[in-house]
Design a protein around this motif. Sequence first.
Motif, PDB file in Angstrom:
ATOM      1  N   ASN A  60     -40.150  -3.266  10.129  1.00 25.70           N
ATOM      2  CA  ASN A  60     -39.228  -2.277   9.559  1.00 25.70           C
ATOM      3  C   ASN A  60     -39.932  -0.947   9.242  1.00 25.70           C
ATOM      4  O   ASN A  60     -39.542  -0.232   8.322  1.00 25.70           O
ATOM      5  CB  ASN A  60     -38.559  -2.821   8.294  1.00 25.70           C
ATOM      6  N   ASP A  61     -40.987  -0.662  10.008  1.00 23.78           N
ATOM      7  CA  ASP A  61     -41.708   0.614   9.870  1.00 23.78           C
ATOM      8  C   ASP A  61     -42.265   0.844   8.471  1.00 23.78           C
ATOM      9  O   ASP A  61     -42.368   1.984   8.004  1.00 23.78           O
ATOM     10  CB  ASP A  61     -40.802   1.789  10.255  1.00 23.78           C
ATOM     11  N   ALA A  62     -42.631  -0.241   7.776  1.00 20.80           N
ATOM     12  CA  ALA A  62     -43.301  -0.062   6.481  1.00 20.80           C
ATOM     13  C   ALA A  62     -44.622   0.676   6.665  1.00 20.80           C
ATOM     14  O   ALA A  62     -45.063   1.415   5.781  1.00 20.80           O
ATOM     15  CB  ALA A  62     -43.539  -1.417   5.814  1.00 20.80           C
ATOM     16  N   LEU A  63     -45.265   0.496   7.821  1.00 17.58           N
ATOM     17  CA  LEU A  63     -46.483   1.218   8.160  1.00 17.58           C
ATOM     18  C   LEU A  63     -46.355   1.771   9.572  1.00 17.58           C
ATOM     19  O   LEU A  63     -46.076   1.028  10.512  1.00 17.58           O
ATOM     20  CB  LEU A  63     -47.706   0.300   8.076  1.00 17.58           C
ATOM     21  N   ARG A  64     -46.562   3.074   9.711  1.00 18.78           N
ATOM     22  CA  ARG A  64     -46.619   3.688  11.039  1.00 18.78           C
ATOM     23  C   ARG A  64     -47.993   4.330  11.192  1.00 18.78           C
ATOM     24  O   ARG A  64     -48.541   4.885  10.237  1.00 18.78           O
ATOM     25  CB  ARG A  64     -45.528   4.737  11.224  1.00 18.78           C
ATOM     26  N   VAL A  65     -48.540   4.249  12.400  1.00 20.39           N
ATOM     27  CA  VAL A  65     -49.892   4.733  12.670  1.00 20.39           C
ATOM     28  C   VAL A  65     -49.852   5.769  13.779  1.00 20.39           C
ATOM     29  O   VAL A  65     -49.097   5.635  14.754  1.00 20.39           O
ATOM     30  CB  VAL A  65     -50.828   3.567  13.069  1.00 20.39           C
ATOM     31  N   SER A  66     -50.672   6.809  13.635  1.00 19.95           N
ATOM     32  CA  SER A  66     -50.848   7.826  14.669  1.00 19.95           C
ATOM     33  C   SER A  66     -52.344   8.088  14.788  1.00 19.95           C
ATOM     34  O   SER A  66     -53.119   7.737  13.899  1.00 19.95           O
ATOM     35  CB  SER A  66     -50.096   9.106  14.300  1.00 19.95           C
ATOM     36  N   MET A  67     -52.761   8.718  15.906  1.00 20.06           N
ATOM     37  CA  MET A  67     -54.194   8.899  16.114  1.00 20.06           C
ATOM     38  C   MET A  67     -54.499  10.167  16.895  1.00 20.06           C
ATOM     39  O   MET A  67     -53.799  10.525  17.837  1.00 20.06           O
ATOM     40  CB  MET A  67     -54.760   7.683  16.860  1.00 20.06           C
ATOM     41  N   THR A  77     -44.796   5.986  15.787  1.00 24.64           N
ATOM     42  CA  THR A  77     -43.740   5.429  16.630  1.00 24.64           C
ATOM     43  C   THR A  77     -43.012   4.309  15.897  1.00 24.64           C
ATOM     44  O   THR A  77     -43.643   3.359  15.413  1.00 24.64           O
ATOM     45  CB  THR A  77     -44.322   4.874  17.942  1.00 24.64           C
ATOM     46  N   SER A  78     -41.704   4.420  15.801  1.00 25.52           N
ATOM     47  CA  SER A  78     -40.915   3.374  15.165  1.00 25.52           C
ATOM     48  C   SER A  78     -40.949   2.098  15.998  1.00 25.52           C
ATOM     49  O   SER A  78     -40.940   2.144  17.232  1.00 25.52           O
ATOM     50  CB  SER A  78     -39.464   3.835  14.986  1.00 25.52           C
ATOM     51  N   GLY A  79     -41.005   0.962  15.330  1.00 27.57           N
ATOM     52  CA  GLY A  79     -40.930  -0.325  16.007  1.00 27.57           C
ATOM     53  C   GLY A  79     -42.208  -0.782  16.673  1.00 27.57           C
ATOM     54  O   GLY A  79     -42.215  -1.792  17.380  1.00 27.57           O
ATOM     55  N   LEU A  80     -43.319  -0.077  16.448  1.00 26.86           N
ATOM     56  CA  LEU A  80     -44.589  -0.469  17.067  1.00 26.86           C
ATOM     57  C   LEU A  80     -45.269  -1.498  16.176  1.00 26.86           C
ATOM     58  O   LEU A  80     -45.592  -1.220  15.020  1.00 26.86           O
ATOM     59  CB  LEU A  80     -45.477   0.758  17.236  1.00 26.86           C
ATOM     60  N   GLN A 132     -43.755  15.240  12.113  1.00 27.45           N
ATOM     61  CA  GLN A 132     -43.475  13.852  12.475  1.00 27.45           C
ATOM     62  C   GLN A 132     -43.471  12.874  11.307  1.00 27.45           C
ATOM     63  O   GLN A 132     -42.917  11.785  11.424  1.00 27.45           O
ATOM     64  CB  GLN A 132     -44.502  13.374  13.511  1.00 27.45           C
ATOM     65  N   SER A 133     -44.092  13.244  10.199  1.00 31.08           N
ATOM     66  CA  SER A 133     -44.168  12.309   9.079  1.00 31.08           C
ATOM     67  C   SER A 133     -42.838  12.252   8.324  1.00 31.08           C
ATOM     68  O   SER A 133     -42.116  13.250   8.232  1.00 31.08           O
ATOM     69  CB  SER A 133     -45.297  12.714   8.125  1.00 31.08           C
ATOM     70  N   ARG A 134     -42.551  11.094   7.758  1.00 26.15           N
ATOM     71  CA  ARG A 134     -41.309  10.904   7.016  1.00 26.15           C
ATOM     72  C   ARG A 134     -41.412  11.474   5.602  1.00 26.15           C
ATOM     73  O   ARG A 134     -42.496  11.567   5.038  1.00 26.15           O
ATOM     74  CB  ARG A 134     -40.975   9.408   6.944  1.00 26.15           C
ATOM     75  N   GLU A 135     -40.266  11.829   5.046  1.00 28.34           N
ATOM     76  CA  GLU A 135     -40.217  12.269   3.654  1.00 28.34           C
ATOM     77  C   GLU A 135     -40.275  11.048   2.731  1.00 28.34           C
ATOM     78  O   GLU A 135     -39.773   9.975   3.066  1.00 28.34           O
ATOM     79  CB  GLU A 135     -38.930  13.057   3.381  1.00 28.34           C
ATOM     80  N   GLY A 136     -40.901  11.222   1.582  1.00 25.06           N
ATOM     81  CA  GLY A 136     -40.908  10.174   0.575  1.00 25.06           C
ATOM     82  C   GLY A 136     -41.783   8.990   0.896  1.00 25.06           C
ATOM     83  O   GLY A 136     -41.566   7.894   0.351  1.00 25.06           O
ATOM     84  N   VAL A 137     -42.796   9.172   1.777  1.00 24.42           N
ATOM     85  CA  VAL A 137     -43.700   8.072   2.115  1.00 24.42           C
ATOM     86  C   VAL A 137     -45.097   8.392   1.581  1.00 24.42           C
ATOM     87  O   VAL A 137     -45.406   9.532   1.228  1.00 24.42           O
ATOM     88  CB  VAL A 137     -43.778   7.830   3.640  1.00 24.42           C
TER      89      VAL A 137
END
Length: 287
Positions: A134-141, A157-160, A196-201
């Motif tokens: 549920n996208d509790a953690l999203r990673v980028s590099m 990326t959602s769902g990764l 790309q980052s979400r608000e409130g995270v």
Amino acid sequence: MRTELLFSGLLVFLFVSNVEVDGSLQKLTYTRWINLLRYAHGQLQRESPSPHESHLPRAEQVETIATAIYRHFFNVVFDLVATEDGRRLLPRSFPVDFLIMLDSSASIGSENFQLALQIITTWIQVLDEENFINDALRVSMISFSEPSKVIHEFSFTSGLDKAGVIDRINSTEYHDGKSTSTVQALWMADSIFTKQSREGVTRVMLLLTDGWSHNQLALPFGVLWPSARLRLQHNVNVYVVGIGDQVNHNELESIASNPDDEHLFEVEDYSMMLEILERIESLDSLE
């Protein structure tokens, strides 16, 4: 005095038309502002001893740094949850957007670059699979070397799932650049968190590097400006791992969040960092 504190103060001056000097108000002109920033930037290029230099045996150094990273990264960003199967690390309060910045300059070499990828994948392995649900953690590099090789390897990326993140990390190529464009990479990080980052995270960034940044004059004031934007405007918790004896401690200190002993870690070599993460994997709890 820490250069980052000086620079943070100068940022405040940017929005003030008058400052008090010797009891009287004086106009803070553009020229004065520029000179103050140039002074702060110059302080980064002065050599300073690393606070993590140690004559302790390697095993003791590994234990000390592993404990610090576990306590100040894994057990702050994430929550240690005890289950029948052992401990699990889950997001503490809010979803997490986690950006990794990896130095891929020529000073590293292809062998150490593979170790660096292994370090990052081990870092991800420590986290529980549930983090990726549920996208509790999203990673980028980002990987970076010379200016033309500052590359956004993959996005938030959602769902990764966890395996997908590790596959993307392991597919990263070594770009073997002739310089270290830390400044350009930090500006790319600024753009990623902006767009790309979400608000409130909870926003977290991890930088791994083994040297000094180059092309400091290509963008104004080097690492100071983008680092301050990441921490102050985007509210990013910035962690830095300096590897080897060629790092610019002043520069890494100016990039990392405060306090330094909770966000800046310096190790002898890539193999030691792997030992540290392997030790972290075996830690069940920390008081």
